[in-house]
Scaffold this motif. Sequence first.
Motif, mmCIF file in Angstrom:
data_model
loop_
_atom_site.group_PDB
_atom_site.id
_atom_site.type_symbol
_atom_site.label_atom_id
_atom_site.label_comp_id
_atom_site.label_asym_id
_atom_site.label_seq_id
_atom_site.Cartn_x
_atom_site.Cartn_y
_atom_site.Cartn_z
ATOM 1 N N UNK A 1 2.031 77.844 41.909
ATOM 2 C CA UNK A 1 3.021 76.920 40.857
ATOM 3 C C UNK A 1 4.385 76.845 41.231
ATOM 4 N N UNK A 2 4.876 75.707 41.135
ATOM 5 C CA UNK A 2 6.184 75.674 41.632
ATOM 6 C C UNK A 2 6.911 74.322 40.687
ATOM 7 N N UNK A 3 8.239 74.534 40.649
ATOM 8 C CA UNK A 3 8.802 73.286 39.897
ATOM 9 C C UNK A 3 8.878 72.021 40.399
ATOM 10 N N UNK A 4 8.703 71.063 39.658
ATOM 11 C CA UNK A 4 8.608 69.620 40.557
ATOM 12 C C UNK A 4 9.848 69.297 41.170
ATOM 13 N N UNK A 5 9.679 68.643 42.058
ATOM 14 C CA UNK A 5 10.952 68.328 43.052
ATOM 15 C C UNK A 5 12.115 67.745 42.223
ATOM 16 N N UNK A 6 11.812 66.771 41.222
ATOM 17 C CA UNK A 6 12.721 66.170 40.631
ATOM 18 C C UNK A 6 13.765 67.192 39.629
ATOM 19 N N UNK A 7 13.066 68.558 39.376
ATOM 20 C CA UNK A 7 13.784 69.536 38.551
ATOM 21 C C UNK A 7 14.799 70.255 39.438
ATOM 22 N N UNK A 8 14.169 70.397 40.619
ATOM 23 C CA UNK A 8 15.237 71.441 41.800
ATOM 24 C C UNK A 8 16.595 70.858 41.863
ATOM 25 N N UNK A 9 17.287 71.878 42.314
ATOM 26 C CA UNK A 9 18.800 71.578 42.325
ATOM 27 C C UNK A 9 19.606 72.401 41.439
ATOM 28 N N UNK A 10 21.059 71.835 41.458
ATOM 29 C CA UNK A 10 22.112 72.437 40.590
ATOM 30 C C UNK A 10 22.135 71.816 39.299
ATOM 31 N N UNK A 11 22.438 72.627 38.301
ATOM 32 C CA UNK A 11 22.393 71.833 36.898
ATOM 33 C C UNK A 11 23.709 72.713 36.177
ATOM 34 N N UNK A 12 24.295 72.027 35.447
ATOM 35 C CA UNK A 12 25.078 72.693 34.711
ATOM 36 C C UNK A 12 25.205 71.842 32.930
ATOM 37 N N UNK A 13 25.563 72.958 32.040
ATOM 38 C CA UNK A 13 25.518 72.611 30.620
ATOM 39 C C UNK A 13 26.912 72.662 30.232
ATOM 40 N N UNK A 14 27.219 71.920 29.333
ATOM 41 C CA UNK A 14 28.609 72.056 28.600
ATOM 42 C C UNK A 14 28.553 72.969 27.345
ATOM 43 N N UNK A 15 29.726 73.574 27.038
ATOM 44 C CA UNK A 15 29.403 74.677 25.713
ATOM 45 C C UNK A 15 29.453 73.613 24.560
ATOM 46 N N UNK A 16 28.727 74.550 23.831
ATOM 47 C CA UNK A 16 28.228 73.950 22.372
ATOM 48 C C UNK A 16 29.351 74.409 21.239
ATOM 49 N N UNK A 17 29.868 73.532 20.512
ATOM 50 C CA UNK A 17 30.752 74.295 19.504
ATOM 51 C C UNK A 17 30.191 74.244 17.983
ATOM 52 N N UNK A 18 30.672 75.115 17.225
ATOM 53 C CA UNK A 18 30.348 75.153 15.796
ATOM 54 C C UNK A 18 30.708 73.807 15.198
ATOM 55 N N UNK A 19 30.589 73.876 13.590
ATOM 56 C CA UNK A 19 31.047 72.742 12.743
ATOM 57 C C UNK A 19 32.470 72.474 12.823
ATOM 58 N N UNK A 20 33.030 73.694 13.082
ATOM 59 C CA UNK A 20 34.755 73.912 12.899
ATOM 60 C C UNK A 20 35.347 72.827 13.706
ATOM 61 N N UNK A 21 36.692 73.109 13.879
ATOM 62 C CA UNK A 21 37.329 72.437 15.014
ATOM 63 C C UNK A 21 36.639 72.365 16.652
ATOM 64 N N UNK A 22 36.898 71.286 17.089
ATOM 65 C CA UNK A 22 35.932 70.988 18.382
ATOM 66 C C UNK A 22 36.865 71.666 19.456
ATOM 67 N N UNK A 23 36.542 72.207 20.687
ATOM 68 C CA UNK A 23 37.100 72.329 21.879
ATOM 69 C C UNK A 23 38.105 73.579 21.775
ATOM 70 N N UNK A 24 37.939 74.424 20.843
ATOM 71 C CA UNK A 24 38.858 75.555 20.854
ATOM 72 C C UNK A 24 37.929 76.688 20.926
ATOM 73 N N UNK A 25 38.283 77.536 21.536
ATOM 74 C CA UNK A 25 37.426 78.704 22.347
ATOM 75 C C UNK A 25 36.908 79.281 21.091
ATOM 76 N N UNK A 26 37.551 79.904 20.084
ATOM 77 C CA UNK A 26 37.038 80.404 18.950
ATOM 78 C C UNK A 26 35.999 79.803 18.047
ATOM 79 N N UNK A 27 35.878 78.700 18.399
ATOM 80 C CA UNK A 27 34.690 77.733 17.607
ATOM 81 C C UNK A 27 33.505 77.592 18.593
ATOM 82 N N UNK A 28 33.587 78.247 19.671
ATOM 83 C CA UNK A 28 32.242 78.167 20.813
ATOM 84 C C UNK A 28 31.430 78.855 20.164
#
Length: 145
Positions: A39-66
Amino acid sequence: MKRTKKLILALSLVAAMFLTFVVVDSTTNSANTVQASSISFPKNMRGHWKSKPTYTDGKKHINKWMAIPAMDMKVTAKKAAWHFVGYLPKGMGYNHKKYVLRMSNSNGILKGHGPYGQDNSFVKRGKKLILFYQGGGMITFNRAK
């Protein structure tokens, strides 16, 4: 007449039990299952992937709301290695250690240490790779440039 009906009923029950045994045996037989090494991962899934941080309902893009930090993932043919990157919220149990997920069957179920539990799976939708984790959540990844 009654004796022949009983005999036919008994034979049909025996035949039904035999067919049930054959069907159950063929589904659980190890010769019919896919071996984990193939069993192997399909070729279109292989590679380097990154996700962005998710924040809570408070103010966005402040580390304390991550809520969920950014993640890095490298998918090869046999494994997906991931780790959290950048700022990590304090007291939530996050760390920068690298973990590995491996494909356990051809249905896309992954084994190994996932971000939130042991039940994980991947789906490729368009240009995004989505990691579904235990509890019904998901993390969206984009290709790294």
